[in-house]
Design an enzyme around this catalytic site. Sequence first.
Site, short mmCIF file in Angstrom:
data_model
loop_
_atom_site.label_atom_id
_atom_site.label_comp_id
_atom_site.label_asym_id
_atom_site.label_seq_id
_atom_site.Cartn_x
_atom_site.Cartn_y
_atom_site.Cartn_z
N GLU A 136 0.79 -1.22 0.00
CA GLU A 136 0.00 0.00 0.00
C GLU A 136 0.83 1.28 0.00
O GLU A 136 0.79 2.07 0.96
CB GLU A 136 -0.96 0.00 1.20
CG GLU A 136 -1.88 -1.21 1.22
CD GLU A 136 -2.98 -1.12 2.28
OE1 GLU A 136 -2.96 -0.18 3.10
OE2 GLU A 136 -3.86 -1.98 2.29
N GLU A 160 -5.17 -8.62 1.19
CA GLU A 160 -5.70 -8.23 2.50
C GLU A 160 -7.20 -8.05 2.38
O GLU A 160 -7.68 -7.39 1.45
CB GLU A 160 -5.13 -6.88 2.99
CG GLU A 160 -3.79 -6.95 3.63
CD GLU A 160 -3.38 -5.60 4.26
OE1 GLU A 160 -4.27 -4.81 4.66
OE2 GLU A 160 -2.17 -5.35 4.31
C1 FCB Z 1 -4.25 -1.98 5.69
C2 FCB Z 1 -2.86 -2.21 6.19
C3 FCB Z 1 -2.75 -3.19 7.31
C4 FCB Z 1 -3.89 -3.02 8.29
C5 FCB Z 1 -5.21 -3.05 7.56
C6 FCB Z 1 -6.41 -2.95 8.48
O1 FCB Z 1 -4.35 -0.73 5.10
O2 FCB Z 1 -2.01 -2.66 5.13
O3 FCB Z 1 -1.51 -3.04 7.92
O4 FCB Z 1 -3.72 -1.84 8.98
O5 FCB Z 1 -5.26 -1.99 6.64
#
Ligand code: FCB
Length: 473
Positions: free
Chosen positions: A170, A378
Amino acid sequence: MSTQHAFSTFPSRFVWGTKTAAYQIEGAVDVDGRGPSIWDTFSHRAGATRNGDTGDIACDHYHRMDEDLDLLAQLGAPAYCFSIAWPRVQPAGSGSANQPGLDFYRRLVDGLLRRSIVPVITLYHWDLPQTLEDAGGWVSRDTVGRFADYTEIVAGALGDTVNMWITLNEPWCSAWLGYGTGEHAPGLRDHGRAAAATHHLLLAHGESLQVLRATIPNVAAGIGLNLQPIRPATDHDEDRAASRRVDGNLNRLFLDPLFKGVYPADMLDHYSGLAPGLAVVADGDMDVISRPIDFLGVNFYTPITVCSPARRAEARAAGYWIPEAASSARVGDLNAVQVLRPDVTRTQMGWEIEPGALTEILLRVRDEYGTLPLYVTENGAAFDDYVGTDGEVRDGERIQYIDGHLRAVLTAVAAGVDVRGYFVWSVLDNFEWGHGFSKRFGLTWVDYSSGERIPKASFFWYQRTVRANSLEP
Ligand code: FCB
């Protein structure tokens, strides 16, 4: 019934996993030669994080690694994505490697392999060595070269056994929350620097990719982006323009250079008055950034709806809820205000739950950027979990959230999108950045005072899902 069955079963080689990040779980910030990172500095600054929480101890994973490996084995998800703390490997961000730091990750990788879990490495999940920040951090072009050197050290140390590598997690958050809104380390509020950081992060990704190709040519390498559908609150031109700007900053500012080798024209225009801004782009950079990757990691949580600031009243009249702070942070400098749909359920983060938005993003990447393999690297949710008097954590909302998003993945697969895997964020409750320990995303409850781990109901649900390679009807 048979259609239902077919619809809830995943492709045969689908990769199931979970993900963590070093600073959020490891603790042990000053042992075995680790240097300080920007998150150590930032989290210790008064008022920077909720309750002044820091990652000093976090889940103490550094000392409880074996227990956590056993937990992962018990979960049975065949893949685990973790990040390497750069300041453990190179305490000041340059020069020779700190062997004890590398040894820790060697033990982690070996422990995973012994348990038949596939390790996936994120090289950078936000913990820049403080020394590099002192020299300008991601606003400085020198950091790009440092990241390439660091990549070479890690690839040399672990490349023999790790086959899947994510360069950056990210980069939008590193650049815009770190240098733009100040919500994340290093906590600066300067959009010109955020734009420059964007470019240097992307360039660092490209250079790191090149190092991976040269050092460990057979591994799969990619990048993880946070992507979100952005919708206009109404059909009005001004709202549509606002949503286009936010989409430009959050999505296209990263996707276009990676896949098309150009920054979007509207964003170049939007940031043209800023210094140093995107004026830091040099000849040849875009070729480096757009070197082909083997996969894209998509981190997805929620869609966003925005209106033009001049049209708040109309948005309210249309039924949207506009929070006091108006989440201006997320959409800062873009002349847009985030609005919420009152009829949509939200997680504890305040994020709207809409699994179909994940399908939308996966389809969009395929349609607009090409057919490369995708992984949902994620996805997950924070809810107000608690340990019941019987010792159980019944997190039905999390099960529902993940189940819904997995179905959204299947919808994309059915539409022909090459989604290869899914990683839950996260296997453990952990240090949620500026929110400290107040937001629990884990399949496992962590008691932060004793360190005890308690698998939640979602842990056992995910275990069954992974084993079945399909969802229960
Ligand atoms: C993302 C991050 C991770 C965590 C999630 C909830 O943006 O990569 O580290 O904080 O959100």
